[in-house]
Write a protein that holds these residues in place. Structure first.
Motif, PDB file in Angstrom:
ATOM      1  N   ASN A 135      -8.288  33.791  28.004  1.00 34.62           N
ATOM      2  CA  ASN A 135      -8.231  35.206  28.361  1.00 34.62           C
ATOM      3  C   ASN A 135      -7.921  36.094  27.163  1.00 34.62           C
ATOM      4  OD1 ASN A 135      -8.786  36.860  30.622  1.00 34.62           O
ATOM      5  ND2 ASN A 135      -6.622  37.411  30.755  1.00 34.62           N
ATOM      6  N   LYS A 136      -8.441  35.709  25.989  1.00 33.47           N
ATOM      7  CA  LYS A 136      -8.246  36.490  24.768  1.00 33.47           C
ATOM      8  C   LYS A 136      -9.547  36.495  23.971  1.00 33.47           C
ATOM      9  CE  LYS A 136      -3.374  35.336  24.156  1.00 33.47           C
ATOM     10  NZ  LYS A 136      -2.413  34.597  23.325  1.00 33.47           N
ATOM     11  N   TRP A 184     -14.889  48.246  27.801  1.00 33.98           N
ATOM     12  CA  TRP A 184     -13.428  48.187  27.888  1.00 33.98           C
ATOM     13  C   TRP A 184     -12.733  49.419  27.327  1.00 33.98           C
ATOM     14  CZ3 TRP A 184     -16.397  45.906  24.311  1.00 33.98           C
ATOM     15  CH2 TRP A 184     -16.018  45.938  22.967  1.00 33.98           C
ATOM     16  N   ASP A 217     -15.280  34.678  26.747  1.00 37.01           N
ATOM     17  CA  ASP A 217     -14.106  33.866  26.407  1.00 37.01           C
ATOM     18  C   ASP A 217     -14.343  32.395  26.768  1.00 37.01           C
ATOM     19  OD1 ASP A 217     -11.489  32.887  26.028  1.00 37.01           O
ATOM     20  OD2 ASP A 217     -10.871  33.532  28.031  1.00 37.01           O
ATOM     21  N   ILE A 234      -8.443  41.412  22.781  1.00 40.65           N
ATOM     22  CA  ILE A 234      -8.701  42.048  24.066  1.00 40.65           C
ATOM     23  C   ILE A 234      -8.344  41.015  25.129  1.00 40.65           C
ATOM     24  CG2 ILE A 234     -10.434  43.147  25.518  1.00 40.65           C
ATOM     25  CD1 ILE A 234     -12.129  43.457  22.909  1.00 40.65           C
ATOM     26  N   ARG A 291      -9.121  39.890  27.999  1.00 37.04           N
ATOM     27  CA  ARG A 291     -10.136  39.842  29.048  1.00 37.04           C
ATOM     28  C   ARG A 291     -10.967  38.588  28.893  1.00 37.04           C
ATOM     29  NH1 ARG A 291     -11.790  46.080  29.836  1.00 37.04           N
ATOM     30  NH2 ARG A 291      -9.661  46.797  29.798  1.00 37.04           N
ATOM     31  N   GLN A 292     -11.664  38.247  29.952  1.00 31.73           N
ATOM     32  CA  GLN A 292     -12.540  37.078  29.972  1.00 31.73           C
ATOM     33  C   GLN A 292     -13.925  37.407  29.413  1.00 31.73           C
ATOM     34  OE1 GLN A 292     -13.413  35.604  33.980  1.00 31.73           O
ATOM     35  NE2 GLN A 292     -12.675  33.602  33.303  1.00 31.73           N
ATOM     36  N   THR A 320     -20.480  47.632  32.733  1.00 30.15           N
ATOM     37  CA  THR A 320     -19.533  47.260  33.791  1.00 30.15           C
ATOM     38  C   THR A 320     -20.164  46.274  34.767  1.00 30.15           C
ATOM     39  OG1 THR A 320     -18.445  49.407  33.586  1.00 30.15           O
ATOM     40  CG2 THR A 320     -18.050  48.181  35.620  1.00 30.15           C
ATOM     41  N   VAL A 333     -16.313  41.000  27.776  1.00 30.28           N
ATOM     42  CA  VAL A 333     -16.560  42.418  27.506  1.00 30.28           C
ATOM     43  C   VAL A 333     -18.024  42.561  27.107  1.00 30.28           C
ATOM     44  CG1 VAL A 333     -14.183  42.971  26.836  1.00 30.28           C
ATOM     45  CG2 VAL A 333     -15.815  42.258  25.083  1.00 30.28           C
ATOM     46  N   VAL A 388     -20.206  42.826  33.224  1.00 33.46           N
ATOM     47  CA  VAL A 388     -18.876  42.199  33.316  1.00 33.46           C
ATOM     48  C   VAL A 388     -18.664  41.650  34.721  1.00 33.46           C
ATOM     49  CG1 VAL A 388     -16.389  42.659  33.296  1.00 33.46           C
ATOM     50  CG2 VAL A 388     -17.822  43.540  31.452  1.00 33.46           C
ATOM     51  N   ASP A 399     -10.964  41.378  18.898  1.00 36.72           N
ATOM     52  CA  ASP A 399     -11.561  42.710  19.005  1.00 36.72           C
ATOM     53  C   ASP A 399     -12.377  43.003  17.751  1.00 36.72           C
ATOM     54  OD1 ASP A 399     -12.239  45.321  19.425  1.00 36.72           O
ATOM     55  OD2 ASP A 399     -10.246  45.953  20.060  1.00 36.72           O
ATOM     56  N   THR A 403     -18.108  37.712  35.879  1.00 33.61           N
ATOM     57  CA  THR A 403     -16.925  37.379  36.680  1.00 33.61           C
ATOM     58  C   THR A 403     -17.334  36.760  38.015  1.00 33.61           C
ATOM     59  OG1 THR A 403     -15.694  39.181  35.646  1.00 33.61           O
ATOM     60  CG2 THR A 403     -14.827  38.323  37.716  1.00 33.61           C
TER      61      THR A 403
END
Length: 198
Positions: free
Chosen positions: A152-153, A197, A147, A165, A167-168, A46, A170, A49, A156, A53
């Motif tokens: 934003n994909k 995630w 990503d 997924i 998200r930007q 986490t 994982v 991530v 998985d 970000t």
């Protein structure tokens, strides 16, 4: 007044009770320790991530291993140059402000080769190792899947069949065995993985 000692039978009963209690307590304690270790790995995922970000918010671009990032989604490791950038080093002018985006606990172990459970720093670089001590040849850091296509994909890896997924970034740990593959998330080499995630 005569003092009375333990008889052999009483002593054996006490020993049997202590052994029975240990048989109950040891597995419970071991399970709790395993859950705590997995939680530490999940927290590190986490934090990674959040670091990626934070870097994106500061520079409006995703961090990479080089000044020329890939143009498609790519998996990098927390033992590569990207970790130094996230830890505040200005590698190849990729963190001009030298902002610390990731500042985890210090790694255990006496050298970079034996480091585990934290961030190994020297004067000009950093590497993040996951919580399990692993032999050579096993994945010791965290995987960071980014990503770089900026849509934003992310495909998985752990739920095959075209799932994405949204998200930007994982991250995941390869778990205690230090192995993972592009298969189901809770099967085979992926059985002990820890994911950001899920």
């Amino acid at each position: 007044m005569q003092q009375r000692g333990f008889t052999l039978v009483e002593l054996l009963v006490v020993i049997a009770i202590v052994v029975a209690l240990m048989a109950i307590v040891v597995p419970i304690t071991g399970g709790a320790m395993q859950r705590a270790t997995k939680m530490r790995a999940k927290n590190a995922c986490t934090e990674l991530v959040n670091a990626v970000t934070g870097y994106y918010n500061a520079y409006n671009v995703l961090p990479a291993n080089s000044p020329s990032p890939p143009s498609e989604d790519t998996e990098v490791e927390s033992t590569e140059a990207i970790m130094s950038v996230l830890a505040g080093f200005n590698i190849d002018n990729m963190n001009r402000k030298e902002t610390v985006f990731f500042n985890g606990e210090e790694a255990k172990g006496g050298s970079r080769n034996s480091a585990y459970a934290g961030l190994w720093r020297d004067s000009n670089s950093a590497e993040l190792y996951d919580v399990w001590r692993k032999p050579a040849g096993k994945q010791r850091g965290y995987s960071i899947y980014i990503d770089y296509g900026y849509d934003n994909k992310l495909d998985d890896y752990f739920n095959p069949g075209g799932r994405v997924i949204a998200r930007q970034v994982v991250t995941w740990s390869a778990g205690k065995d230090g192995e993972w593959n592009r298969g189901r998330s809770k099967q085979g080499a992926n059985k002990d993985n820890v994911y950001s995630w899920f």
